[in-house]
Design a protein around this motif. Structure first.
Motif, PDB file in Angstrom:
ATOM      1  N   LEU A 147       0.822  -1.194   0.000  1.00 51.22           N
ATOM      2  CA  LEU A 147       0.000   0.000   0.000  1.00 51.22           C
ATOM      3  C   LEU A 147       0.864   1.254   0.000  1.00 51.22           C
ATOM      4  O   LEU A 147       1.942   1.266   0.594  1.00 51.22           O
ATOM      5  N   PRO A 148       0.416   2.309  -0.658  1.00 51.86           N
ATOM      6  CA  PRO A 148       1.128   3.586  -0.552  1.00 51.86           C
ATOM      7  C   PRO A 148       1.008   4.115   0.873  1.00 51.86           C
ATOM      8  O   PRO A 148       0.203   3.600   1.675  1.00 51.86           O
ATOM      9  N   PRO A 149       1.770   5.124   1.228  1.00 54.78           N
ATOM     10  CA  PRO A 149       1.727   5.659   2.596  1.00 54.78           C
ATOM     11  C   PRO A 149       0.447   6.459   2.837  1.00 54.78           C
ATOM     12  O   PRO A 149       0.447   7.685   2.816  1.00 54.78           O
ATOM     13  N   ILE A 150      -0.651   5.732   3.051  1.00 48.27           N
ATOM     14  CA  ILE A 150      -1.939   6.378   3.287  1.00 48.27           C
ATOM     15  C   ILE A 150      -2.487   5.960   4.645  1.00 48.27           C
ATOM     16  O   ILE A 150      -2.054   4.970   5.235  1.00 48.27           O
ATOM     17  N   LYS A 151      -3.450   6.738   5.110  1.00 41.09           N
ATOM     18  CA  LYS A 151      -4.111   6.456   6.370  1.00 41.09           C
ATOM     19  C   LYS A 151      -5.526   5.960   6.091  1.00 41.09           C
ATOM     20  O   LYS A 151      -6.104   6.254   5.047  1.00 41.09           O
ATOM     21  N   ILE A 152      -6.095   5.204   7.043  1.00 40.11           N
ATOM     22  CA  ILE A 152      -7.503   4.838   6.980  1.00 40.11           C
ATOM     23  C   ILE A 152      -8.176   5.470   8.192  1.00 40.11           C
ATOM     24  O   ILE A 152      -7.853   5.150   9.338  1.00 40.11           O
ATOM     25  N   PHE A 153      -9.094   6.389   7.933  1.00 41.36           N
ATOM     26  CA  PHE A 153      -9.733   7.125   9.006  1.00 41.36           C
ATOM     27  C   PHE A 153     -10.978   6.396   9.511  1.00 41.36           C
ATOM     28  O   PHE A 153     -11.539   5.547   8.811  1.00 41.36           O
ATOM     29  N   PRO A 154     -11.415   6.719  10.731  1.00 46.11           N
ATOM     30  CA  PRO A 154     -12.667   6.136  11.215  1.00 46.11           C
ATOM     31  C   PRO A 154     -13.818   6.433  10.261  1.00 46.11           C
ATOM     32  O   PRO A 154     -13.894   7.516   9.665  1.00 46.11           O
ATOM     33  N   ALA A 155     -14.702   5.450  10.101  1.00 51.16           N
ATOM     34  CA  ALA A 155     -15.858   5.637   9.219  1.00 51.16           C
ATOM     35  C   ALA A 155     -16.813   6.657   9.817  1.00 51.16           C
ATOM     36  O   ALA A 155     -17.103   6.634  11.011  1.00 51.16           O
TER      37      ALA A 155
END
Length: 304
Positions: free
Chosen positions: A198-206
């Motif tokens: 994965l690229p350097p990304i974040k997954i935020f709360p839905a």
């Protein structure tokens, strides 16, 4: 209600035989060209595996749901486009191409299938708008732009012919960050191969809104996990449409007044900064909202 009007900046880059995408990172040192193309491939995998679910429904099922029975044939054509997009990107990336994930889509009938397809195509249009800035090779920029225009046509067809609503929202697509986009995509993903990088990304709360919302309403939102130290933070709800956004304070009881001027596709993001919707400021979301309107610009409510 205090509404802050904000303009979203978009970085625009200048624009056979493809060279292999480079490992060079863009100027803000966040994403390589290979990672950008793999993000596009991840999206195309998700779209294709969603449209494979079309086999569960017959033309009569669409008719029984009050939808055009020929919709299935058009959706099958869209599925073919997504498959072609995925093959195209795989051929460019070679052995660096990410593999499909395992997905979990919420559709159980033709109407929920249409609703999900609307989200998927809106995310695609936004994603390809954003991805262009990470590419340096003119051939890749042209290719991504070509895919983008087809994804936008998919979205327009779903909204105008199937949902019988507006084919567009504003004069521009909303350029969300890749982390914000992947947060929406992750809601459909169960797991991915460990070999995928994965690229350097974040997954935020839905971020969740009530199922039926209209401009001008006061609604209560939720996100999980909730932000830490919520009692000491001032949070803001951003309503992003095209290149513009309306920013409204989020009340302590998690209620917010939806601006009454919104139309069409809107992405809502909760931030801790009224001046920025960057990844560093994002607390939750985006949520995908649709505020339909008729040919005179008046609000209307459609079932999907």
């Amino acid at each position: 209600m205090r509404v802050i009007f904000t303009s979203l900046a978009l970085v625009i880059l200048s624009s056979s035989v493809f060279s292999f995408p480079s490992e060079r990172r863009d100027s803000d040192n966040t994403l390589t060209e290979i990672q950008a193309l793999n993000f596009a491939l991840s999206l195309e995998h998700l779209q294709y595996y969603f449209y494979k679910r079309l086999h569960q429904y017959e033309p009569q099922d669409f008719f029984n749901a009050g939808l055009p029975p020929w919709s299935k044939g058009r959706y099958a054509q869209i599925s073919s486009h997504e498959f072609t997009h995925a093959l195209f990107l795989e051929n460019i990336l070679g052995d660096k191409a990410v593999q499909p994930c395992t997905y979990n889509f919420p559709d159980t009938d033709p109407r929920s299938f249409v609703k999900t397809s609307n989200i998927v195509e809106a995310v695609a249009s936004s994603a390809y708008t954003t991805l262009a800035k990470y590419l340096s090779d003119p051939d890749y920029i042209i290719s991504i732009s070509s895919i983008h225009s087809v994804e936008a046509r998919h979205s327009a067809w779903i909204n105008a012919d199937v949902r019988e609503g507006p084919a567009w929202s504003t004069a521009f697509d909303a350029p969300l960050s890749l982390s914000q986009l992947y947060t929406i995509m992750s809601g459909f993903i169960t797991s991915c191969p460990s070999s995928n990088s994965l690229p350097p990304i974040k997954i935020f709360p839905a971020l969740t809104f009530p199922s039926s919302v209209m401009p001008g309403q006061t609604v209560q939102v939720s996100f999980s996990p909730a932000a830490s130290k919520r009692e000491s933070q001032t949070l803001y709800a951003w309503f992003i449409s095209g290149f513009e956004a309306l920013v409204v304070p989020l009340n302590a009881d998690m209620t917010v007044i939806i601006p009454d001027t919104l139309h069409g596709f809107v992405f809502s993001v909760i931030t801790n900064n009224k001046e920025s919707v960057s990844d560093d400021a994002t607390v939750a979301g985006p949520a995908f909202l649709v505020f339909d309107y008729d040919y005179q610009g008046n609000d209307q409510s459609l079932p999907m």
